[in-house]
Each structure stands twice: as structure tokens, then as C-alpha cells.
Design a protein around this motif. Structure first.
Motif, mmCIF file in Angstrom:
data_model
loop_
_atom_site.group_PDB
_atom_site.id
_atom_site.type_symbol
_atom_site.label_atom_id
_atom_site.label_comp_id
_atom_site.label_asym_id
_atom_site.label_seq_id
_atom_site.Cartn_x
_atom_site.Cartn_y
_atom_site.Cartn_z
ATOM 1 N N ASP A 310 0.642 -1.327 0.009
ATOM 2 C CA ASP A 310 -0.128 -0.111 0.072
ATOM 3 C C ASP A 310 0.840 1.170 0.140
ATOM 4 O O ASP A 310 0.703 2.336 -0.746
ATOM 5 N N LYS A 311 1.877 1.249 0.962
ATOM 6 C CA LYS A 311 2.605 2.373 1.076
ATOM 7 C C LYS A 311 3.465 2.747 -0.289
ATOM 8 O O LYS A 311 3.670 3.571 -0.693
ATOM 9 N N ALA A 312 3.932 1.596 -0.862
ATOM 10 C CA ALA A 312 4.552 1.492 -2.204
ATOM 11 C C ALA A 312 3.910 2.093 -3.312
ATOM 12 O O ALA A 312 4.235 2.722 -3.998
ATOM 13 N N ALA A 313 2.588 1.754 -3.247
ATOM 14 C CA ALA A 313 1.697 1.957 -4.342
ATOM 15 C C ALA A 313 1.519 3.526 -4.358
ATOM 16 O O ALA A 313 1.511 4.290 -5.349
ATOM 17 N N ARG A 314 1.501 4.152 -2.901
ATOM 18 C CA ARG A 314 1.296 5.457 -3.030
ATOM 19 C C ARG A 314 2.276 6.334 -3.554
ATOM 20 O O ARG A 314 2.481 7.224 -4.295
ATOM 21 N N ALA A 315 3.741 5.764 -3.094
ATOM 22 C CA ALA A 315 5.020 6.303 -3.560
ATOM 23 C C ALA A 315 5.116 6.424 -5.010
ATOM 24 O O ALA A 315 5.368 7.309 -5.495
ATOM 25 N N TYR A 316 4.752 5.045 -5.634
ATOM 26 C CA TYR A 316 4.865 5.058 -7.097
ATOM 27 C C TYR A 316 3.970 5.985 -7.597
ATOM 28 O O TYR A 316 4.034 6.634 -8.891
ATOM 29 N N LYS A 317 2.766 6.089 -7.069
ATOM 30 C CA LYS A 317 1.667 7.127 -7.994
ATOM 31 C C LYS A 317 2.097 8.554 -7.725
ATOM 32 O O LYS A 317 2.105 9.247 -8.738
ATOM 33 N N ASP A 318 2.607 8.928 -6.768
ATOM 34 C CA ASP A 318 3.016 10.257 -6.330
ATOM 35 C C ASP A 318 4.351 10.631 -7.307
ATOM 36 O O ASP A 318 4.237 11.670 -7.891
ATOM 37 N N LEU A 319 5.293 9.592 -7.475
ATOM 38 C CA LEU A 319 6.575 9.818 -8.219
ATOM 39 C C LEU A 319 5.983 10.020 -9.678
ATOM 40 O O LEU A 319 6.543 10.931 -10.487
ATOM 41 N N ASN A 320 5.140 9.196 -10.122
ATOM 42 C CA ASN A 320 4.631 9.065 -11.662
ATOM 43 C C ASN A 320 3.776 10.496 -11.958
ATOM 44 O O ASN A 320 3.864 10.758 -12.756
ATOM 45 N N ARG A 321 2.966 10.855 -10.705
ATOM 46 C CA ARG A 321 2.224 11.816 -11.226
ATOM 47 C C ARG A 321 2.978 13.216 -11.215
ATOM 48 O O ARG A 321 2.877 13.970 -12.295
ATOM 49 N N MET A 322 4.280 13.398 -10.472
ATOM 50 C CA MET A 322 4.907 14.481 -10.387
ATOM 51 C C MET A 322 5.685 14.452 -12.119
ATOM 52 O O MET A 322 5.907 15.696 -12.520
ATOM 53 N N ALA A 323 6.048 13.354 -12.245
ATOM 54 C CA ALA A 323 6.722 12.976 -13.556
ATOM 55 C C ALA A 323 5.798 13.724 -14.833
ATOM 56 O O ALA A 323 6.350 14.533 -15.679
ATOM 57 N N MET A 324 4.760 13.016 -15.039
ATOM 58 C CA MET A 324 3.792 13.358 -15.937
ATOM 59 C C MET A 324 3.547 14.888 -16.031
ATOM 60 O O MET A 324 3.246 15.490 -16.947
ATOM 61 N N GLN A 325 3.540 15.596 -14.764
ATOM 62 C CA GLN A 325 3.201 17.017 -14.634
ATOM 63 C C GLN A 325 4.304 17.820 -15.570
ATOM 64 O O GLN A 325 4.035 19.037 -15.977
ATOM 65 N N LEU A 326 5.503 17.228 -15.923
ATOM 66 C CA LEU A 326 6.477 17.962 -16.501
ATOM 67 C C LEU A 326 6.527 17.731 -17.987
ATOM 68 O O LEU A 326 7.642 17.977 -18.558
ATOM 69 N N LEU A 327 5.526 16.907 -18.362
ATOM 70 C CA LEU A 327 5.680 16.488 -19.841
ATOM 71 C C LEU A 327 4.479 17.012 -20.562
ATOM 72 O O LEU A 327 3.420 17.077 -20.180
ATOM 73 N N PRO A 328 4.964 17.572 -21.712
ATOM 74 C CA PRO A 328 3.794 18.185 -22.358
ATOM 75 C C PRO A 328 2.990 17.156 -23.328
ATOM 76 O O PRO A 328 3.529 16.180 -23.533
ATOM 77 N N THR A 329 1.869 17.433 -24.026
ATOM 78 C CA THR A 329 1.573 16.463 -25.117
ATOM 79 C C THR A 329 2.386 15.906 -25.891
ATOM 80 O O THR A 329 3.494 16.930 -26.616
#
Ligand code: SAH
Length: 394
Positions: A310-329
Motif C-alpha cells: 500500500d505504502k509503495a503504491a502511494r509512492a509510485y503514484k506520487d512519483l509518476n504523477r509528478m513526472a507526468m506533470q513535467l511532460l507536454p502533449t
């Protein structure tokens, strides 16, 4: 030979060739086997099931080696198993690649033994008392088959504690490796610090993925997160990336990456290295409104066990969310998980949540896995740990 009888019904997993017998499955131990001793495993009705290594201290009380009663694991047996593991990798070693995993534990029917080849040196991890007891034969056979100049013990792992073993490291045979051994993978050169580096010295499990991902990076600005010695960064530069930024929290990793850029005569002005925490750095990039054409996320194992999921899933989610926010279309994200407890379906679900949170629409354009020198036995899917997704922001 000491025999161990299993509780009624507990033979099922053994018959299905799963290589672990948990301590709770034992009915009766006939004798007083030492830790690491070879024992025969019998069903409740005394039928022979398999041979294995016993360990009274471990949750995995018996690690199974052989299911054919006629093939008692003796010296010739050990030599044959090592020969077959190495023969199966012969095609991986070419003039362009002189590093790979030669033995992958249970997946190669050698539970507790991991051997990685780094040019003329081998790095060995011995994780069980059973392997410790057969170390002399194993090292001799490895030396004979590979002609290695030196075989280094890199068994300084917490995994050994499960078997009641202390960490151990140092030279097992031949020469001590130089501070930096030069290896080649897919035509790219790397300095590897076998003694001080992470894991056994290098992450050869990303060999194909580095190549696959790099094919998309020509002319792109790339952010390589958790870069270690630069596996993805160097492949990106070789593929013609416009600019590569590598982030890692280990000073030795960054130092090695910088050496590797020079070693390959890549343009140093195209590379920026940042010695920092990835999460912190991603937040900083967001504040500064920095964007990239492509991002690689290859974090360490966030879920060491199922209970940490559970803890790992949250960490993976946060990490990927932050990366996606730096990517344009049109931006690309190559994202990995090396947690065995997170299977591909769970990983996809986590990525889907991250995309929703980031407000991004994404496509999976490639599904990535560990390479063939890290095979997965169908009777031991626990051996499957590395998975990745190449995503496009649409
Ligand atoms: N991509 C690499 C392997 C990555 S291994 C390759 O291709 O070889 C994971 C890396 O993450 C290690 O180098 C480790 O030092 C780094 N690391 C672990 N936690 C980190 C964090 N919070 N921030 C930055 N780097 C981290």
C-alpha cells in the motif's frame, strides 16, 4: 541422508515444482541436519518428492534443488547446473556486450546463488547456507568455464540474515578487481566499481529496456531519474538526444556517470548531472516550470514485501504523477518498478491513478520486462520482478 516428512497436503506445491518449503509445512525431521545440509523431502505417505537444502533458521526451511530421486546433488550435479546456466547465456555475450547475469538463483535451479559477469571479473552473491557449503566447487566451475581473472564475493546483503549468515565480501578467487572495471553493454562502455557499487555493481537487468527506450529519444530533452551510473542517459546520448539531465542521490553514482560520459567520448555539454533526491528535484522543476520531452523513472524497490504494497503504491503514484506533470502533449514517460510484490496489472493501475491525478491522458506504447538472463520459471513466478511501461502523453 536426513529425510524430512511434510504434513499431509503440503506436497502439492513441491509436486508443482515450487522451490520453497516453508517451516510450517514440516511434519517430522528424521535426524539432526545442520543448516545448509542436503536432505530428502518426503510426502506424508513417505513417497520421495525432492532433494533440498535445509535451514532451521529460515522461514523457507528447505530450498529445493532436484526432483529426480536418481540425480542426487553431488559435485557433478553442481558443475552441470552451472554449465547449463552459462551455456544458456552464450549468445548474449558478443563483441558489443561483455556483461550479463550468468546465474539467477531459483530461476536457474540454483537457489541462493547469483553470478554477474563484468568483462573479465565475476561478482557473486551467496544468499544461503546451502550454497555456502558448496562454494568451493561452484567457484572452481565458474573459473573453469569463464576464465575469469577474479571472482569477487558481494554477499553483503540483508537477505543472508534470513539464513543466519553474516554479510561477507572480498576476493574468492584470483585478482582483486581494479577500482573501476571497464565493461561494454550494447556497444556502450561503463566503468563499474564492483566492490563499492550498488547491488552487484551494475543493473544489467535494464539492458534491453535502455536500448528500447533510447530509440525514441533522438533530438529530445531527456530527464533520467534514478540514473545510477547512467544506463539510460548514455543510451539516450548514443541515440542522439539533444540534452540529458540525470538525477541520483548517490554521489558515487553521479561521479561514475560523469566518468562514463568521458569514457564514451560523448559531448559533456549535452549532459547535466544533479546530485539530489528525485522527489525534491521534480517538485523544484514544477515550480520552475521546466518541461522535458521524455522522462525515465527507474526507482529502487519501493515494496520489499507484500505487506509494504500500500505504502509503495502511494509512492509510485506520487512519483509518476509528478513526472507526468513535467511532460507536454507528445511527451514520453518510461516508468519502471523492480518490486516483485507489484505485478504488471497492479503497476498499470497505479499509473492510471497517477495520470488521473496529474490531469493527463496517456497511452501505453510498450510494455517492458527483465531480460532473458533473468529468466522466470513458470513454477516460480516470484522470480519476475522488473516491469516497465513506455507511455505517451496524448
Ligand atoms: N537507472 C539505473 C539504475 C537505477 S537503480 C541504471 O540504468 O543503471 C536506483 C538508483 O536510485 C540508485 O542509483 C540510487 O542511488 C538511486 N536513488 C535511490 N533513492 C533515490 C532518491 N530518493 N532520489 C534520487 N536517487 C535515488
Amino acid at each position: 541422508m536426513v529425510s524430512i516428512i511434510l504434513k499431509r497436503g503440503k506436497e502439492k506445491a513441491v509436486l508443482q515444482r515450487h522451490p520453497w518449503v516453508f517451516s510450517g509445512a514440516l511434519q517430522q525431521v528424521n535426524g539432526k541436519p545442520e543448516n545448509g545440509q542436503l536432505v530428502s523431502v518426503l510426502a506424508f505417505d513417505k513417497q520421495f518428492l525432492a532433494y533440498g537444502h535445509y535451514n532451521a533458521q529460515s522461514r523457507v526451511a528447505i530450498r529445493l534443488l532436484e526432483w529426480d530421486e536418481a540425480h542426487t546433488p553431488n559435485e557433478a550435479w553442481w558443475r552441470k547446473r552451472i554449465q547449463s546456466a552459462i551455456a544458456n547465456r552464450s549468445h548474449i555475450l558478443t563483441p558489443k556486450t561483455n556483461t550479463c547475469r550468468l546465474v539467477y538463483s531459483e530461476s536457474d535451479y540454483l537457489p541462493g546463488l547469483i553470478v554477474d559477469k563484468y568483462a573479465d571479473y565475476l561478482s557473486v552473491q551467496i544468499l544461503t547456507t546451502g550454497i555456502e557449503r558448496n562454494k568451493t566447487i561452484i567457484i572452481n566451475e565458474l573459473q573453469k568455464l569463464t576464465g575469469a581473472k577474479g571472482i569477487y564475493d558481494k554477499s553483503d546483503l540483508t537477505a543472508r540474515a534470513h539464513d543466519g549468515l553474516e554479510a561477507s565480501s572480498g576476493i574468492l578467487w584470483g585478482e582483486f578487481p581494479p577500482e573501476y572495471v571497464e565493461v561494454m553493454e550494447n556497444g556502450i562502455k561503463y566503468h563499474i566499481n564492483i566492490a563499492e557499487g550498488q547491488k552487484s555493481g551494475f543493473y544489467c537487468d535494464q539492458r534491453h529496456n535502455r536500448n528500447n527506450v533510447a530509440a525514441y529519444l533522438k533530438g529530445k530533452t531527456v530527464l533520467d531519474c534514478f540514473s545510477y551510473s547512467g544506463g539510460f542517459s548514455l543510451n539516450a546520448l548514443a541515440a542522439g538526444a539533444a540534452q540529458v539531465t540525470a538525477v541520483d542521490s548517490s554521489a558515487l553514482a553521479i561521479e561514475t556517470l560523469q566518468k562514463n560520459i568521458v569514457l564514451n567520448a560523448f559531448d559533456v555539454t549535452k549532459t547535466k548531472t544533479i546530485h539530489s533526491d528525485v522527489n525534491k528535484q521534480l517538485r523544484l522543476f514544477k515550480e520552475q516550470e521546466v518541461v522535458f520531452d521524455a522522462i525515465i523513472l527507474d526507482p529502487p524497490k519501493y515494496a520489499p514485501s507484500r505487506s509494504a504494497l500500500d505504502k509503495a503504491a502511494r509512492a509510485y503514484k506520487d512519483l509518476n504523477r509528478m513526472a507526468m506533470q513535467l511532460l507536454p502533449t507528445g511527451g514520453l514517460l518510461a516508468t519502471f518498478s523492480c518490486s516483485g510484490a507489484v505485478d504488471m496489472e497492479t503497476f498499470k493501475q497505479i499509473i492510471a491513478w497517477a495520470a488521473l491525478d496529474a490531469g493527463k491522458e496517456i497511452q501505453i506504447i510498450q510494455q517492458l520486462h527483465q531480460p532473458e538472463d533473468h529468466p522466470v520459471r513458470v513454477s516460480f513466478t516470484e522470480g519476475e520482478y522488473l516491469k516497465g511501461l513506455l507511455l505517451r502523453i496524448v
